[in-house]
Enzyme design. Sequence first.
Site, PDB file in Angstrom:
ATOM      1  N   ALA A  76      -7.627   0.436   0.860  1.00  0.00           N
ATOM      2  CA  ALA A  76      -8.919   0.729   0.792  1.00  0.00           C
ATOM      3  C   ALA A  76      -9.742  -0.188   1.495  1.00  0.00           C
ATOM      4  O   ALA A  76     -10.637   0.084   2.201  1.00  0.00           O
ATOM      5  CB  ALA A  76      -9.565   0.667  -0.779  1.00  0.00           C
ATOM      6  N   THR A  77      -9.320  -1.506   1.824  1.00  0.00           N
ATOM      7  CA  THR A  77      -9.971  -2.200   2.716  1.00  0.00           C
ATOM      8  C   THR A  77     -10.057  -1.963   4.122  1.00  0.00           C
ATOM      9  O   THR A  77     -11.172  -1.863   4.473  1.00  0.00           O
ATOM     10  CB  THR A  77      -9.421  -3.856   2.582  1.00  0.00           C
ATOM     11  OG1 THR A  77      -9.406  -4.425   1.258  1.00  0.00           O
ATOM     12  CG2 THR A  77     -10.011  -4.850   3.574  1.00  0.00           C
ATOM     13  N   ASN A 156     -14.499  -2.125 -10.072  1.00  0.00           N
ATOM     14  CA  ASN A 156     -13.434  -2.878 -10.569  1.00  0.00           C
ATOM     15  C   ASN A 156     -13.682  -3.705 -11.469  1.00  0.00           C
ATOM     16  O   ASN A 156     -12.434  -4.216 -11.920  1.00  0.00           O
ATOM     17  CB  ASN A 156     -12.782  -3.282  -9.093  1.00  0.00           C
ATOM     18  CG  ASN A 156     -13.756  -3.995  -8.230  1.00  0.00           C
ATOM     19  OD1 ASN A 156     -14.680  -3.592  -7.875  1.00  0.00           O
ATOM     20  ND2 ASN A 156     -13.272  -5.498  -8.066  1.00  0.00           N
ATOM     21  N   GLN A 184     -10.927   2.544  -7.576  1.00  0.00           N
ATOM     22  CA  GLN A 184     -10.679   2.300  -8.757  1.00  0.00           C
ATOM     23  C   GLN A 184     -10.860   3.644  -9.556  1.00  0.00           C
ATOM     24  O   GLN A 184     -10.200   3.926 -10.666  1.00  0.00           O
ATOM     25  CB  GLN A 184     -11.742   1.547  -9.443  1.00  0.00           C
ATOM     26  CG  GLN A 184     -11.369   0.107  -9.080  1.00  0.00           C
ATOM     27  CD  GLN A 184     -10.177  -0.748  -9.656  1.00  0.00           C
ATOM     28  OE1 GLN A 184      -9.505  -0.033 -10.636  1.00  0.00           O
ATOM     29  NE2 GLN A 184      -9.630  -1.688  -9.076  1.00  0.00           N
ATOM     30  N   SER A 204      -7.090   3.769  -2.375  1.00  0.00           N
ATOM     31  CA  SER A 204      -5.598   2.876  -2.083  1.00  0.00           C
ATOM     32  C   SER A 204      -4.614   3.422  -2.951  1.00  0.00           C
ATOM     33  O   SER A 204      -4.853   3.613  -4.340  1.00  0.00           O
ATOM     34  CB  SER A 204      -6.295   1.392  -2.559  1.00  0.00           C
ATOM     35  OG  SER A 204      -5.153   0.583  -2.355  1.00  0.00           O
ATOM     36  N   ALA A 205      -3.377   3.547  -2.681  1.00  0.00           N
ATOM     37  CA  ALA A 205      -2.283   3.866  -3.553  1.00  0.00           C
ATOM     38  C   ALA A 205      -1.924   2.999  -4.556  1.00  0.00           C
ATOM     39  O   ALA A 205      -1.473   3.025  -5.674  1.00  0.00           O
ATOM     40  CB  ALA A 205      -0.985   3.950  -2.494  1.00  0.00           C
ATOM     41  N   HIS A 206      -2.054   1.586  -4.084  1.00  0.00           N
ATOM     42  CA  HIS A 206      -1.537   0.801  -5.415  1.00  0.00           C
ATOM     43  C   HIS A 206      -2.313   0.447  -6.571  1.00  0.00           C
ATOM     44  O   HIS A 206      -2.017  -0.370  -7.624  1.00  0.00           O
ATOM     45  CB  HIS A 206      -1.351  -0.718  -4.551  1.00  0.00           C
ATOM     46  CG  HIS A 206      -2.443  -1.778  -4.448  1.00  0.00           C
ATOM     47  ND1 HIS A 206      -2.912  -2.494  -5.173  1.00  0.00           N
ATOM     48  CD2 HIS A 206      -3.409  -1.805  -3.315  1.00  0.00           C
ATOM     49  CE1 HIS A 206      -3.960  -3.151  -4.688  1.00  0.00           C
ATOM     50  NE2 HIS A 206      -4.108  -2.821  -3.674  1.00  0.00           N
ATOM     51  N   CYS A 331     -12.196 -12.540 -10.550  1.00  0.00           N
ATOM     52  CA  CYS A 331     -11.829 -11.020 -10.605  1.00  0.00           C
ATOM     53  C   CYS A 331     -11.684 -10.481  -9.206  1.00  0.00           C
ATOM     54  O   CYS A 331     -10.651  -9.779  -9.374  1.00  0.00           O
ATOM     55  CB  CYS A 331     -13.015 -10.359 -11.360  1.00  0.00           C
ATOM     56  SG  CYS A 331     -12.771 -10.210 -13.062  1.00  0.00           S
TER      57      CYS A 331
HETATM   58  C1  LIG Z   1      -8.658  -2.799  -4.781  1.00  0.00           C
HETATM   59  C2  LIG Z   1     -10.081  -2.116  -4.348  1.00  0.00           C
HETATM   60  C3  LIG Z   1     -10.395  -2.344  -2.912  1.00  0.00           C
HETATM   61  C4  LIG Z   1      -9.365  -2.891  -1.823  1.00  0.00           C
HETATM   62  O1  LIG Z   1      -8.296  -2.017  -1.797  1.00  0.00           O
HETATM   63  P1  LIG Z   1      -6.873  -2.370  -0.945  1.00  0.00           P
HETATM   64  O2  LIG Z   1      -6.016  -1.268  -0.900  1.00  0.00           O
HETATM   65  O3  LIG Z   1      -6.376  -3.539  -1.798  1.00  0.00           O
HETATM   66  O4  LIG Z   1      -7.243  -2.984   0.398  1.00  0.00           O
HETATM   67  C5  LIG Z   1     -11.675  -1.940  -2.631  1.00  0.00           C
HETATM   68  N1  LIG Z   1     -12.439  -1.527  -3.637  1.00  0.00           N
HETATM   69  C6  LIG Z   1     -12.135  -1.569  -4.731  1.00  0.00           C
HETATM   70  C7  LIG Z   1     -13.333  -1.079  -5.800  1.00  0.00           C
HETATM   71  C8  LIG Z   1     -10.987  -1.835  -5.192  1.00  0.00           C
HETATM   72  O5  LIG Z   1     -10.764  -1.998  -6.659  1.00  0.00           O
END
Ligand SMILES: *Cc1c(COP(=O)(O)O)cnc(C)c1O
Length: 395
Positions: A76-77, A156, A184, A204-206, A331
């Site tokens: 996501a970043t 988040n 999220q 984001s997958a994780h 956090c």
């Molecule tokens: C975790 C998160 C990100 C970043 O995602 P990554 O895949 O770890 O780079 C961005 N925005 C929100 C709201 C998140 O929870």
Amino acid sequence: MRVMKLPIYLDNHATTRVDPRVAEAMFPYFVEHYGNPASKQHEFGWTAEAAVETARSQVASLIGADKGEIIFTSGATESINLALKGVAETLGTTKNHLITARTEHKAVLDTCKRLEQYDFQVTYLPVDRDGTLAPDDVEAALNERTALVSLMLANNEIGTIAPVEEIGAICRHRGVIFHTDAAQAVGKILVDVDALQVDLLSMSAHKMFGPKGIGALYIRSQRPWLELMPQIDGGGHEKGLRSGTLNVPAIVGFGKASEIAHKELEGEGERVARLRDMLVEGIMAELDGVHLNGHPTKRLPNNANLTFDGVNADRLMMDMKDIAVSSGSACSSESPEPSHVLQAIGLSVDAVLSSLRFGLGRFTTAEEIAYAVTRVVQTVKAIREKSSRYYVMNS
Ligand SMILES: *Cc1c(COP(=O)(O)O)cnc(C)c1O
């Protein structure tokens, strides 16, 4: 009987366990189907490419998109950087204003700060006590130089779900590009890019029981004026928007995670929300001076963010190392500082430092929640008792 394993993982907003079904789907793409999907001349390449395209469809259908609208990134970043900087660089000469909110993830806020160094103006909208943003405030902040509005779908830290449909309608009406950080939300609540009227969406997958280091940016196709400047140049992968050899095993895992979420989301959401309520009600039944942060109902099913009056949250975590949660001091980033989100909803620094975020997930059990309630109640009582004894001794 299965023995409950400690520590208990209640930090699912930070990351999630890879679902064993996802890990299993990924494995052959390390050791057997290891081809490069860009190799168009042999079977190894074809097999890898077919797997990537299957995954692209699985990710797309989870959010109601077409597969041609999905660009794979490292997470996501990176998706957020591509969305914001990509739009800023294509529209920057005529439009140099962005709108976002104070409660966004650092991936958005730090990208906005970077753009401010390049003469972009950024409006950081406030939120109310529940963490909700008023669509009217977005409307009022728009001007003829506004290139993009970027607002998260679900927070988040406090789990609040934003009125994204309404904001999407406003942006559409005013012809402004709308991006949402849905990291999220995707896989936890129903997300449909058409219902939300978003043009760009980061995921984001994780955060949804898939592997780390893989994500996607949804880019609406029926917006011919929506052009992004690539942020990584190279072999022209992903329609030239994100060059670099595709991480095939991770993409396969992301696809599988999306397929599972699509099928199981509803039942899982209900189950997890029940456990979350059990946690909050269990703690509040035994302790005074506990407050739930975020919107009481418009919130993620897996989030509970609680302030414990008079208790330092870092101390609380140290005294219950068998429960993995995270505190208001750290956090959202590598650098511990009092949460900007909790401050934005009006908490004092003291209250921020007395706050804990509980993040439940697919693998959270009722037994774990019962244990967590007992441990939290016990530990908070012990800390409060000591400090009041301390208080009596010193007064
Ligand atoms: C975790 C998160 C990100 C970043 O995602 P990554 O895949 O770890 O780079 C961005 N925005 C929100 C709201 C998140 O929870």
